[in-house]
Design a protein around this motif. Structure first.
Motif, mmCIF file in Angstrom:
data_model
loop_
_atom_site.group_PDB
_atom_site.id
_atom_site.type_symbol
_atom_site.label_atom_id
_atom_site.label_comp_id
_atom_site.label_asym_id
_atom_site.label_seq_id
_atom_site.Cartn_x
_atom_site.Cartn_y
_atom_site.Cartn_z
ATOM 1 N N ALA A 14 23.359 77.510 60.961
ATOM 2 C CA ALA A 14 24.630 76.985 61.444
ATOM 3 C C ALA A 14 25.370 76.415 60.249
ATOM 4 C CB ALA A 14 24.403 75.902 62.499
ATOM 5 N N TRP A 15 26.475 77.046 59.864
ATOM 6 C CA TRP A 15 27.250 76.524 58.745
ATOM 7 C C TRP A 15 27.733 75.112 59.061
ATOM 8 C CZ3 TRP A 15 30.872 81.401 58.138
ATOM 9 C CH2 TRP A 15 30.100 82.481 57.660
ATOM 10 N N ASN A 16 28.236 74.957 60.255
ATOM 11 C CA ASN A 16 28.708 73.661 60.733
ATOM 12 C C ASN A 16 27.622 73.111 61.652
ATOM 13 O OD1 ASN A 16 30.105 71.482 61.828
ATOM 14 N ND2 ASN A 16 32.040 72.593 61.940
ATOM 15 N N LEU A 17 26.721 72.315 61.110
ATOM 16 C CA LEU A 17 25.511 71.937 61.829
ATOM 17 C C LEU A 17 25.754 71.275 63.183
ATOM 18 C CD1 LEU A 17 22.452 71.935 61.812
ATOM 19 C CD2 LEU A 17 22.508 69.762 60.582
ATOM 20 N N PRO A 18 26.750 70.386 63.333
ATOM 21 C CA PRO A 18 26.965 69.783 64.652
ATOM 22 C C PRO A 18 27.253 70.776 65.767
ATOM 23 C CG PRO A 18 28.067 68.489 62.968
ATOM 24 C CD PRO A 18 27.587 69.754 62.294
ATOM 25 N N THR A 19 27.522 72.033 65.425
ATOM 26 C CA THR A 19 27.784 73.028 66.481
ATOM 27 C C THR A 19 26.527 73.387 67.263
ATOM 28 O OG1 THR A 19 27.447 74.933 64.999
ATOM 29 C CG2 THR A 19 29.699 74.052 65.178
ATOM 30 N N TRP A 20 25.366 72.839 66.863
ATOM 31 C CA TRP A 20 24.170 73.109 67.651
ATOM 32 C C TRP A 20 24.352 72.639 69.090
ATOM 33 C CZ3 TRP A 20 20.973 69.515 70.104
ATOM 34 C CH2 TRP A 20 21.175 68.167 69.778
ATOM 35 N N THR A 21 25.121 71.575 69.272
ATOM 36 C CA THR A 21 25.334 71.061 70.622
ATOM 37 C C THR A 21 26.194 72.014 71.458
ATOM 38 O OG1 THR A 21 27.217 69.790 69.796
ATOM 39 C CG2 THR A 21 25.091 68.666 69.919
ATOM 40 N N LEU A 22 27.098 72.740 70.800
ATOM 41 C CA LEU A 22 27.932 73.703 71.531
ATOM 42 C C LEU A 22 27.112 74.894 71.980
ATOM 43 C CD1 LEU A 22 30.941 73.239 72.090
ATOM 44 C CD2 LEU A 22 30.084 71.871 70.201
ATOM 45 N N SER A 23 26.097 75.259 71.199
ATOM 46 C CA SER A 23 25.199 76.330 71.616
ATOM 47 C C SER A 23 24.457 75.933 72.883
ATOM 48 C CB SER A 23 24.196 76.634 70.494
ATOM 49 O OG SER A 23 23.312 77.667 70.862
ATOM 50 N N ILE A 24 24.027 74.681 72.941
ATOM 51 C CA ILE A 24 23.367 74.188 74.147
ATOM 52 C C ILE A 24 24.359 74.105 75.301
ATOM 53 C CG2 ILE A 24 22.240 72.164 75.157
ATOM 54 C CD1 ILE A 24 20.929 71.692 72.463
ATOM 55 N N GLU A 25 25.570 73.649 75.018
ATOM 56 C CA GLU A 25 26.582 73.548 76.064
ATOM 57 C C GLU A 25 26.894 74.910 76.674
ATOM 58 O OE1 GLU A 25 29.199 71.178 78.406
ATOM 59 O OE2 GLU A 25 27.639 70.623 76.965
ATOM 60 N N PHE A 26 26.906 75.943 75.863
ATOM 61 C CA PHE A 26 27.127 77.296 76.366
ATOM 62 C C PHE A 26 26.042 77.669 77.370
ATOM 63 C CE2 PHE A 26 26.703 82.047 75.331
ATOM 64 C CZ PHE A 26 27.595 82.403 76.325
ATOM 65 N N PHE A 27 24.805 77.344 77.048
ATOM 66 C CA PHE A 27 23.696 77.588 77.979
ATOM 67 C C PHE A 27 23.893 76.789 79.270
ATOM 68 C CE2 PHE A 27 19.600 76.235 79.704
ATOM 69 C CZ PHE A 27 18.978 77.462 79.919
ATOM 70 N N LEU A 28 24.318 75.542 79.142
ATOM 71 C CA LEU A 28 24.542 74.707 80.323
ATOM 72 C C LEU A 28 25.668 75.268 81.187
ATOM 73 C CD1 LEU A 28 24.250 71.144 78.722
ATOM 74 C CD2 LEU A 28 22.469 72.503 79.830
ATOM 75 N N TYR A 29 26.700 75.816 80.545
ATOM 76 C CA TYR A 29 27.781 76.460 81.295
ATOM 77 C C TYR A 29 27.258 77.594 82.174
ATOM 78 C CZ TYR A 29 31.644 74.229 78.730
ATOM 79 O OH TYR A 29 32.557 73.352 78.215
ATOM 80 N N LEU A 30 26.340 78.372 81.615
ATOM 81 C CA LEU A 30 25.789 79.496 82.369
ATOM 82 C C LEU A 30 24.970 79.015 83.559
ATOM 83 C CD1 LEU A 30 24.661 81.849 79.445
ATOM 84 C CD2 LEU A 30 26.744 82.001 80.825
ATOM 85 N N CYS A 31 24.295 77.897 83.398
ATOM 86 C CA CYS A 31 23.460 77.352 84.472
ATOM 87 C C CYS A 31 24.277 76.624 85.536
ATOM 88 C CB CYS A 31 22.424 76.383 83.903
ATOM 89 S SG CYS A 31 21.224 77.113 82.782
ATOM 90 N N PHE A 32 25.433 76.097 85.159
ATOM 91 C CA PHE A 32 26.169 75.189 86.027
ATOM 92 C C PHE A 32 26.481 75.730 87.418
ATOM 93 C CE2 PHE A 32 30.285 73.952 87.753
ATOM 94 C CZ PHE A 32 30.001 72.637 88.099
ATOM 95 N N PRO A 33 27.040 76.946 87.579
ATOM 96 C CA PRO A 33 27.403 77.387 88.925
ATOM 97 C C PRO A 33 26.234 77.346 89.904
ATOM 98 C CG PRO A 33 28.387 78.831 87.291
ATOM 99 C CD PRO A 33 27.425 77.945 86.556
ATOM 100 N N PHE A 34 25.049 77.703 89.441
ATOM 101 C CA PHE A 34 23.877 77.699 90.312
ATOM 102 C C PHE A 34 23.417 76.271 90.611
ATOM 103 C CE2 PHE A 34 23.795 81.404 87.471
ATOM 104 C CZ PHE A 34 23.906 82.433 88.403
ATOM 105 N N LEU A 35 23.397 75.436 89.586
ATOM 106 C CA LEU A 35 22.966 74.055 89.770
ATOM 107 C C LEU A 35 23.946 73.280 90.642
ATOM 108 C CD1 LEU A 35 21.828 73.225 86.112
ATOM 109 C CD2 LEU A 35 20.360 73.617 88.104
ATOM 110 N N SER A 36 25.230 73.515 90.455
ATOM 111 C CA SER A 36 26.249 72.805 91.224
ATOM 112 C C SER A 36 26.135 73.129 92.714
ATOM 113 C CB SER A 36 27.638 73.176 90.713
ATOM 114 O OG SER A 36 28.645 72.524 91.456
ATOM 115 N N ARG A 37 25.994 74.402 93.055
ATOM 116 C CA ARG A 37 25.858 74.777 94.468
ATOM 117 C C ARG A 37 24.578 74.214 95.058
ATOM 118 N NH1 ARG A 37 26.511 80.846 95.948
ATOM 119 N NH2 ARG A 37 26.534 79.854 97.993
ATOM 120 N N LEU A 38 23.504 74.250 94.280
ATOM 121 C CA LEU A 38 22.226 73.748 94.771
ATOM 122 C C LEU A 38 22.297 72.255 95.064
ATOM 123 C CD1 LEU A 38 19.177 74.091 95.312
ATOM 124 C CD2 LEU A 38 18.802 73.690 92.863
#
Length: 378
Positions: A151-175
């Motif tokens: 990661a050239w810009n190291l703090p972007t590691w959190t955005l990589s995790i956030e992207f994963f959370l975005y994918l999970c959100f619709p299922f978790l929210s409905r549940l």
């Protein structure tokens, strides 16, 4: 349901409506301001805490506090779950809704994210395949001992995790929206015990894990419980239907501050996760308290809007000022006003126009600032 509509009597909320052109916008202005406060703590942790701690006269409690500023990361993951659920609440159903959700999330984070990654080009070298995943936001998805993705810009590691959370959100929210309240509380309890016992809310690399199994578990999965706690807190907030949270936000803020001064152990991050979820619920349910009015001031809400760029560009700004400073601490300290001014310009001239351009091309309505927070930091 507690909805903060833009009215002339609330300057910060009205200001958000002015920028977006939507006077009927619904959002939580005070929480938008807290994004900047948390981002500022992370920025100082990365670039200023070491200088302060180099002074031998620094009190032990100050050292502990400064070195705990990294816990703003868990605040962002929890806040993201809270606001996303407040915005969508199980509503991402069907192809059309999925498309709108995906476009909104892409427009929210990727244009400025890409610009922040490219801003590190003067300070990075292309090293082949290991550099590619950062452009796809998947550079923190595998355990780091299996594949070291750069990661050239190291703090972007959190955005990589956030992207994963975005994918999970619709299922978790409905549940979670379909659970009885007692099971929502049980989910918070289970996730809270996990983050407290495992220390997962304190790590950004597998090598920092307390237990052997954490070495093989992808970091996005280890940080998922914080997001789940945020969603659950958002669900319980909506079910209170306008009733105030039983504990005032100012008391929860003091409790959070006290926790950060006590210890540097990993459990402090888990404590922060749970306390932050309660704090968000309290702030979202308050409208006329002094703290709510303070956090809704027009200038502060603007800073909250710019907090995403403020966080993403703090490493490029720091590296640039290091080159210019030539060892001068006074010149290096100018990175903070330079970063703040740059973040405001990027927010107003790049981030918001780019987001609206993407949404318009997809046939979507204008968005609102803070519509769904995606500002993890660390």
């Amino acid at each position: 349901m507690t909805l903060y509509k833009l009215r002339s009597g609330h300057a910060g909320e009205a200001f958000l409506g002015e920028i977006t052109g939507r006077r009927d916008a619904v959002l939580i202005a005070p929480l938008t301001t807290t994004r900047f406060i948390a981002a500022a703590l992370v920025v100082f942790y990365h670039s200023g805490a070491t200088w302060v701690l180099s002074h031998p006269q620094a009190p032990a409690v100050l050292r502990t506090l400064l070195l705990n500023f990294y816990v703003s990361v868990t605040y962002f993951f929890t806040l993201s779950g809270f606001i996303l659920h407040f915005t969508y609440r199980g509503g991402v159903v069907g192809a059309a809704k999925w498309k709108n959700y995906g476009v909104a999330r892409f427009a929210r984070i990727y244009p400025v994210y890409l610009l922040a990654v490219l801003a590190m080009l003067p300070f990075a070298r292309w090293r082949g395949l290991s550099d590619l995943p950062q452009f796809l936001l998947i550079h923190w998805w595998l355990p780091d001992h299996l594949w070291h993705w750069r990661a050239w810009n190291l703090p972007t590691w959190t955005l990589s995790i956030e992207f994963f959370l975005y994918l999970c959100f619709p299922f978790l929210s409905r549940l979670i929206a379909g659970l009885e309240s007692r099971w929502v509380w049980a989910t918070i309890a289970a996730a809270g015990i996990f983050v407290l016992v495992s220390g997962s809310a304190a790590i950004f690399a597998n090598s920092e894990g307390r237990y052997g199994w954490m070495l093989w578990t992808p970091i996005p999965l280890l940080r998922l419980p914080e997001f789940v706690i945020g969603i659950c807190a958002g669900e319980l907030h909506l079910r209170r239907e306008g009733r105030r949270f039983p504990v005032p936000s100012w008391l929860l803020a003091l409790l959070l501050l006290a926790g950060l001064c006590i210890s540097r152990a990993q459990w402090v991050a888990g404590f922060t996760t749970l306390t932050a979820a309660a704090f968000m619920s309290a702030v979202a349910s308050e409208r006329n308290t002094r703290l709510a009015r303070f956090l809704s001031v027009r200038a502060f809400v603007l800073l909250g809007g710019a907090s995403y760029a403020f966080y993403l560009f703090h490493q490029p700004a720091h590296f640039a000022m290091l080159r210019l400073a030539g060892g001068s601490k006074l010149i290096l300290a100018l990175q903070y006003p330079v970063l703040l001014a740059s973040a405001l310009l990027i927010f107003l001239l790049v981030e918001e126009p780019a987001r609206e351009w993407v949404r318009k091309r997809a046939g979507m309505k204008r968005s609102v600032i803070g519509e769904a927070v995606a500002l993890p930091a660390g």
